[in-house]
Enzyme design. Structure first.
Site, short mmCIF file in Angstrom:
data_model
loop_
_atom_site.label_atom_id
_atom_site.label_comp_id
_atom_site.label_asym_id
_atom_site.label_seq_id
_atom_site.Cartn_x
_atom_site.Cartn_y
_atom_site.Cartn_z
CB CYS A 148 -4.85 -8.06 0.12
SG CYS A 148 -5.63 -8.71 -1.35
CG HIS A 149 -2.46 -8.75 -4.29
ND1 HIS A 149 -3.77 -9.13 -4.03
CD2 HIS A 149 -2.02 -9.59 -5.26
CE1 HIS A 149 -4.09 -10.15 -4.80
NE2 HIS A 149 -3.06 -10.45 -5.56
#
Length: 188
Positions: free
Chosen positions: A112-113
């Protein structure tokens, strides 16, 4: 897939903001494979996970990043969520801890991030990885080759780098990180 018996896997998150599913699900997969997951953060006590933007459960910290090094672990997992990676990339000790896994050629898995912290550690240049789509430009600007796949494995660097985009990709992410972590030499 070979098991992870005797392997310690660091899960690095900030005190707030890790995506709960991206922390819990790989954690459980590592445990089922016989590994020992350890929660590392920038502060002791507990961390608060989130379900997107909503506060979720708390988890007890096993180690503070200032008190451990990459040499204490066999592999690293960086869960996503928007806030946790953003906080981590602003903490020099957290960035140094992450950089240590690349310097010691130990496998890293990120979702994800999470790659924001890798960018700050200057660990993506020349590497192929995926992420949440909004990080595409950040990763390209840092010298990475960004791909849109549920999981990407990059061996073109000092270590194995496993990356994934989002919670829906967790089954593929977990299978892949377990396989790659099991192939890597154990710490001595």
């Amino acid at each position: 897939m070979t098991g992870l018996q005797g392997r310690a896997v660091a899960f690095l998150v900030a005190p707030k903001g890790a995506e709960q599913l991206e922390l819990e699900s790989p954690w459980n997969a590592v445990e089922r494979a016989g590994g020992t997951p350890r929660l590392v953060s920038t502060k002791g006590g507990t961390v608060r996970a989130f379900r997107h933007l909503d506060p979720a459960d708390t988890f007890r910290v096993d180690a503070v990043v200032a008190d451990v090094t990459a040499a204490d672990f066999d592999a690293l997992v960086l869960p996503g969520g928007v806030a946790s990676p953003d906080f981590l990339r602003m903490d020099p000790r957290a960035v140094g801890f992450v950089r240590g896994f690349f310097d010691l050629r130990k496998p890293v898995a990120v979702i994800c991030h999470g790659p924001w912290t890798l960018i700050e550690a200057d660990a993506v240049r020349g590497r192929t990885l995926t992420s949440w789509p909004s990080l595409r430009t950040d990763l390209r600007n840092a010298g990475a080759h960004w791909v849109d796949r549920e999981v990407a494995v990059c061996h073109d660097g000092p270590n194995t780098l496993v990356s994934s985009r989002r919670p829906a990709d967790l089954p593929a992410f977990e299978r892949t990180l377990l396989d790659e972590f099991a192939r890597a030499p154990a710490r001595t």
